[in-house]
Design a protein around this motif. Structure first.
Motif, PDB file in Angstrom:
ATOM      1  N   GLN A   1      -5.714   7.254  -4.646  1.00 24.48           N
ATOM      2  CA  GLN A   1      -5.218   8.316  -5.306  1.00 24.48           C
ATOM      3  C   GLN A   1      -6.157   9.110  -6.222  1.00 24.48           C
ATOM      4  OE1 GLN A   1      -2.234   9.174  -5.551  1.00 24.48           O
ATOM      5  NE2 GLN A   1      -1.003   7.591  -4.298  1.00 24.48           N
TER       6      GLN A   1
ATOM      7  N   LEU B   1      -6.365  10.571   5.084  1.00 21.86           N
ATOM      8  CA  LEU B   1      -6.064   9.817   3.973  1.00 21.86           C
ATOM      9  C   LEU B   1      -7.305   9.119   3.180  1.00 21.86           C
ATOM     10  CD1 LEU B   1      -3.285   7.419   5.598  1.00 21.86           C
ATOM     11  CD2 LEU B   1      -2.939   9.192   4.142  1.00 21.86           C
TER      12      LEU B   1
ATOM     13  N   THR C   1      -5.199   1.313  -3.306  1.00 18.31           N
ATOM     14  CA  THR C   1      -4.091   2.360  -3.904  1.00 18.31           C
ATOM     15  C   THR C   1      -4.642   3.351  -4.907  1.00 18.31           C
ATOM     16  OG1 THR C   1      -2.183   0.999  -3.184  1.00 18.31           O
ATOM     17  CG2 THR C   1      -1.966   2.804  -4.666  1.00 18.31           C
ATOM     18  N   GLU C   2      -5.408   2.867  -5.827  1.00 16.91           N
ATOM     19  CA  GLU C   2      -5.913   3.513  -6.959  1.00 16.91           C
ATOM     20  C   GLU C   2      -7.126   4.254  -6.539  1.00 16.91           C
ATOM     21  OE1 GLU C   2      -5.576   0.125  -6.929  1.00 16.91           O
ATOM     22  OE2 GLU C   2      -4.019  -0.059  -8.482  1.00 16.91           O
TER      23      GLU C   2
ATOM     24  N   SER D   1       0.231   2.340   5.209  1.00 18.14           N
ATOM     25  CA  SER D   1       0.843   1.396   5.886  1.00 18.14           C
ATOM     26  C   SER D   1       1.278   1.985   7.163  1.00 18.14           C
ATOM     27  CB  SER D   1       2.099   0.882   5.331  1.00 18.14           C
ATOM     28  OG  SER D   1       1.790   0.397   3.848  1.00 18.14           O
TER      29      SER D   1
ATOM     30  N   HIS E   1       0.740  -1.281   0.091  1.00 16.94           N
ATOM     31  CA  HIS E   1       0.199  -0.061   0.116  1.00 16.94           C
ATOM     32  C   HIS E   1       0.967   1.122   0.124  1.00 16.94           C
ATOM     33  CE1 HIS E   1      -3.869  -1.786   0.742  1.00 16.94           C
ATOM     34  NE2 HIS E   1      -3.300  -2.986   1.281  1.00 16.94           N
ATOM     35  N   ASP E   2      -0.035   2.307  -0.161  1.00 10.47           N
ATOM     36  CA  ASP E   2       0.783   3.421  -0.010  1.00 10.47           C
ATOM     37  C   ASP E   2       1.415   3.470   1.347  1.00 10.47           C
ATOM     38  OD1 ASP E   2       0.995   6.660  -1.238  1.00 10.47           O
ATOM     39  OD2 ASP E   2       0.692   6.741   0.951  1.00 10.47           O
ATOM     40  N   GLU E   3       2.861   4.289   1.239  1.00  7.49           N
ATOM     41  CA  GLU E   3       3.519   4.124   2.572  1.00  7.49           C
ATOM     42  C   GLU E   3       2.806   5.126   3.759  1.00  7.49           C
ATOM     43  OE1 GLU E   3       7.886   5.905   4.077  1.00  7.49           O
ATOM     44  OE2 GLU E   3       6.987   6.345   2.245  1.00  7.49           O
ATOM     45  N   SER E   4       2.139   5.929   3.578  1.00  4.01           N
ATOM     46  CA  SER E   4       1.172   6.670   4.363  1.00  4.01           C
ATOM     47  C   SER E   4       0.304   5.588   5.200  1.00  4.01           C
ATOM     48  CB  SER E   4       0.801   7.976   3.876  1.00  4.01           C
ATOM     49  OG  SER E   4      -0.047   7.716   2.952  1.00  4.01           O
TER      50      SER E   4
END
Length: 459
Positions: free
Chosen positions: A455, A428, A451-452, A362, A357-360
């Motif tokens: 974003q 988020l 993730t998509e 996780s 996943h996006d680092e933020s």
């Protein structure tokens, strides 16, 4: 052009145009009826006079003894001077030489009433009637003795209709003006709350979040007022919470810096001092055994320094996320926490195949679980903890549930923990639900987009 006008002005304009349209329609109807009345009156009077004169002619053809002489000795054949009451017609008798012998207008009839204006006469459009006199040749015993000319004269009827219509026009005009004034006042009174709503929105825009709208009598506007006040209260509370959280974040940052400074000073500083002492002893050593002892001490102190630095770095950033991934990092966090809390049973259901996943996201999942476990060990007095981390096509889900003492979710928390988690999740584009009650444990559910989707939501 119309788009730049206010709704209040548009309503007044539309209602005014509608009223003027109705008045114009009524006026056209009145004029049409008046014209028909004039024509009918003139036509009926003409037919009546013709029938009367025909009867007179028939009488004279059988009996000439009824011929009357006028004062000047001339024969008064039709006695037209007795028809002066027929106001709508002018009846003239001309002899064979074209001279006027008799007329029902030998004396001028005085009109009563106001002279109708020229525009009213033009609207009636009876000029065709005025210009079409009826003529009848008079023949007695085969001898042409003259001609009857019947000319319509609607002037009396026009005056009567104008007298009636002008009064009605005045009444209708006054009524229309009264209706327009009433409509203007009603629309203005109706739109007064709109100005109050706009004023309230302007206050909110300027940051005056304590602004409230009064209760309105209209049901629709009353609902708007209730929703506006609820929105303003929520916004005011949110701003207040943000200010409080900002202050708490600043306080926590300062506390964390103080703690890091204290750890660096107390632990690393002591280690460095010890290294300096041992290094100095190593430099001053004259025997190999003494130098070896100092070198071993330096090596041991260095290892302790490395462990300390790793602990500090772990507090700043969970290194296991980068090394092991989210699944193993969460499992390791739970394992170390359970080692420190042996009296609490942990039911762990973490998917072994979580995506990158996006680092933020996780980091947030890791920190939320870390905060929840810390709160459980400090405040919950729980005997059982259930942790689930699952993933599907829609996104990532985290659930932490305990059977501890719980708390009242309606009471504003003074701590940063839950509020901070809520802020991080919402930042988020995720969702967080807290279910708890005194004595019934606590359940926290967190949901993140894929993730998509994340974003897309951010975009």
């Amino acid at each position: 052009m119309m788009k730049s006008l206010s709704l209040q002005f548009k309503l007044n304009l539309i209602i005014t145009l509608l009223l003027l349209g109705l008045l114009l329609t009524w006026a056209v109807s009145v004029v049409k009826n008046a014209r028909e009345d004039v024509l009918a009156e003139v036509d009926s009077s003409t037919n009546l006079v013709i029938h009367l004169l025909d009867a007179e002619i028939a009488h004279y053809m059988t009996d000439f003894g009824w011929l009357n002489n006028s004062e000047n000795g001339q024969t008064n054949l039709f006695r037209l001077d007795e028809l002066t009451n027929i106001r709508h017609l002018k009846v003239d008798f001309f002899d064979m030489n074209g001279r006027l012998r008799e007329s029902n207008r030998s004396t001028r009839l005085e009109h009563t009433g106001e002279e109708p204006p020229a525009w009213f006469v033009r609207l009636l459009d009876i000029s065709s009637v005025l210009n079409e006199p009826k003529r009848k040749n008079i023949i007695l015993n085969g001898r042409f003795i003259g001609e009857l000319v019947i000319t319509p004269d609607p002037s009396f009827e026009l005056r009567e209709i104008w007298d009636d219509t002008s009064g009605l026009l005045a009444i209708v005009g006054l009524f229309g003006l009264s209706v327009l004034l009433f409509v203007y006042w009603t629309v203005r009174a109706t739109f007064k709350p709109v100005k109050q709503i706009i004023h309230g929105l302007n206050q909110i825009e300027r940051g005056e979040y304590q602004s409230r709208l009064p209760g309105f009598e209209q049901i629709e506007l009353s609902e708007i007022s209730d929703k506006f006040n609820s929105m303003a209260s929520t916004l005011e509370q949110s701003i207040r919470n943000n200010h409080r959280l900002t202050q708490q974040i600043i306080h926590l940052q300062e506390e964390e810096r103080k703690k890091l400074a204290r750890d660096l000073h107390d632990e690393i500083g002591q280690y460095l001092t010890a290294v300096h002492v041992d290094a100095s002893a190593l430099v001053a050593a004259k025997k190999l055994s003494v130098a070896r002892e100092s070198a071993q001490a330096i090596a041991q102190i260095t290892r302790q320094m490395m462990v300390t630095i790793q602990d500090i770095l772990a507090r700043l950033r969970p290194r296991v996320l980068d090394e092991l991934g989210l699944s193993l990092a969460l499992a390791e966090l739970i394992h170390h926490w359970h080692d420190r809390n042996r009296g609490i049973m942990v039911v762990n259901a973490i998917s072994n195949h979580l995506s990158q996943h996006d680092e933020s996201v996780s980091v947030t999942v890791y920190r939320i679980l870390q905060e929840c476990l810390t709160n459980i060990s400090k405040h919950a007095a729980a005997t059982r903890v259930t942790i689930e981390v699952t993933e599907d096509e829609q996104g990532l889900s985290l659930m932490i549930e305990d059977d501890g003492r719980g708390f009242d979710t309606s009471v504003q928390s003074r701590g940063y923990g839950l509020a901070g988690m809520q802020e991080r999740v919402e930042g988020l584009m995720g969702s967080m639900k807290i279910t708890s009650a005194p004595g019934q444990g606590t359940r926290i559910e967190v949901r993140f987009h894929t993730t998509e989707g994340f974003q897309e939501a951010v975009t």
